[in-house]
Design an enzyme around this catalytic site. Structure first.
Site, short mmCIF file in Angstrom:
data_model
loop_
_atom_site.label_atom_id
_atom_site.label_comp_id
_atom_site.label_asym_id
_atom_site.label_seq_id
_atom_site.Cartn_x
_atom_site.Cartn_y
_atom_site.Cartn_z
N PHE A 26 21.42 49.78 -1.12
CA PHE A 26 20.18 49.39 -0.45
C PHE A 26 20.54 48.68 0.86
O PHE A 26 21.46 47.87 0.88
CB PHE A 26 19.36 48.47 -1.36
CG PHE A 26 17.91 48.38 -0.96
CD1 PHE A 26 17.01 49.35 -1.35
CD2 PHE A 26 17.48 47.32 -0.18
CE1 PHE A 26 15.68 49.27 -0.97
CE2 PHE A 26 16.15 47.23 0.20
CZ PHE A 26 15.25 48.21 -0.20
N GLU A 62 21.87 45.27 -9.29
CA GLU A 62 22.81 46.03 -10.12
C GLU A 62 24.26 45.60 -9.92
O GLU A 62 25.14 46.01 -10.68
CB GLU A 62 22.67 47.53 -9.83
CG GLU A 62 21.35 48.14 -10.29
CD GLU A 62 20.15 47.79 -9.41
OE1 GLU A 62 19.04 47.69 -9.95
OE2 GLU A 62 20.32 47.62 -8.17
N ALA A 84 22.99 43.44 0.92
CA ALA A 84 22.12 42.87 1.95
C ALA A 84 20.69 42.87 1.44
O ALA A 84 20.15 43.92 1.08
CB ALA A 84 22.22 43.66 3.24
N ASP A 89 7.59 40.94 2.86
CA ASP A 89 6.33 40.19 2.83
C ASP A 89 5.98 39.63 1.46
O ASP A 89 4.95 38.97 1.32
CB ASP A 89 5.19 41.10 3.31
CG ASP A 89 5.35 41.49 4.76
OD1 ASP A 89 5.92 40.69 5.53
OD2 ASP A 89 4.90 42.60 5.12
N HIS A 92 9.36 38.97 -3.87
CA HIS A 92 10.46 39.75 -4.44
C HIS A 92 11.81 39.34 -3.84
O HIS A 92 12.82 39.30 -4.54
CB HIS A 92 10.19 41.24 -4.21
CG HIS A 92 11.19 42.14 -4.84
ND1 HIS A 92 11.31 42.28 -6.21
CD2 HIS A 92 12.12 42.97 -4.30
CE1 HIS A 92 12.27 43.13 -6.49
NE2 HIS A 92 12.78 43.57 -5.34
#
Length: 168
Positions: A26, A62, A84, A89, A92
């Protein structure tokens, strides 16, 4: 910094150090850069290519389970977490940052292996991009230094490398 009696100097000689690196995919542009800088520095410090295992996982959450599996193997002197997390917004961001950091730290303590946490947690993508090179290099240097430190402690402290036994 001078060495005083009883001090252990930093050792950045990567010869013989085995390093496992877990990279989150990600924010891949950022994490690929972290990996490139980390790998380059590991090799520059003398870690052999065959002594580096690089694996990828979907995201920061993970990373801990993959690190744990590597730690269980007993094959590594140090582990590195690369990722990273960029603030969005929602809340989370806070959950991912806190829980991935908790999981990464718990692997180190549970398995008595140094784990370098280089999961960037930034407010913007630009902040993360600015940190890629320096933090990738920092991760490699910390892994080599800590791998060497643990071996030095194992060799010089009574019982330092003994397994902790459960009282049953």
């Amino acid at each position: 910094m001078s060495n005083s009696p009883g001090s252990v100097p930093a050792n950045l000689n990567g010869d013989g150090i085995r390093v496992g690196v877990v990279q989150a995919r990600f924010n891949e542009e950022i994490t690929n850069g972290l990996w490139a800088a980390c790998c380059s520095e590991l090799l520059r410090l003398g870690v052999l290519n065959e002594d580096i295992l690089h694996i990828t996982v979907p995201g920061a959450m993970e990373i801990p389970i993959a690190l744990q599996r590597l730690a269980f193997s007993g094959e590594f002197d140090a582990l590195v977490a690369l990722g990273a997390v960029v603030k969005g917004d929602t809340y989370h961001f806070e959950i991912v940052c806190a829980e991935s950091a908790r999981g990464i730290s718990s692997v180190a303590l549970a398995h008595d292996v140094p784990v370098v946490n280089m999961v960037l947690t930034t407010y913007t993508e630009d902040q993360a991009i600015e940190r890629i090179e320096d933090k990738g290099v920092d991760a490699a240097r910390a892994a080599v230094e800590m791998g060497n430190l643990m071996m030095t402690l194992d060799d010089n402290l009574p019982g330092a490398d003994d397994e902790v036994e459960d009282d049953e």
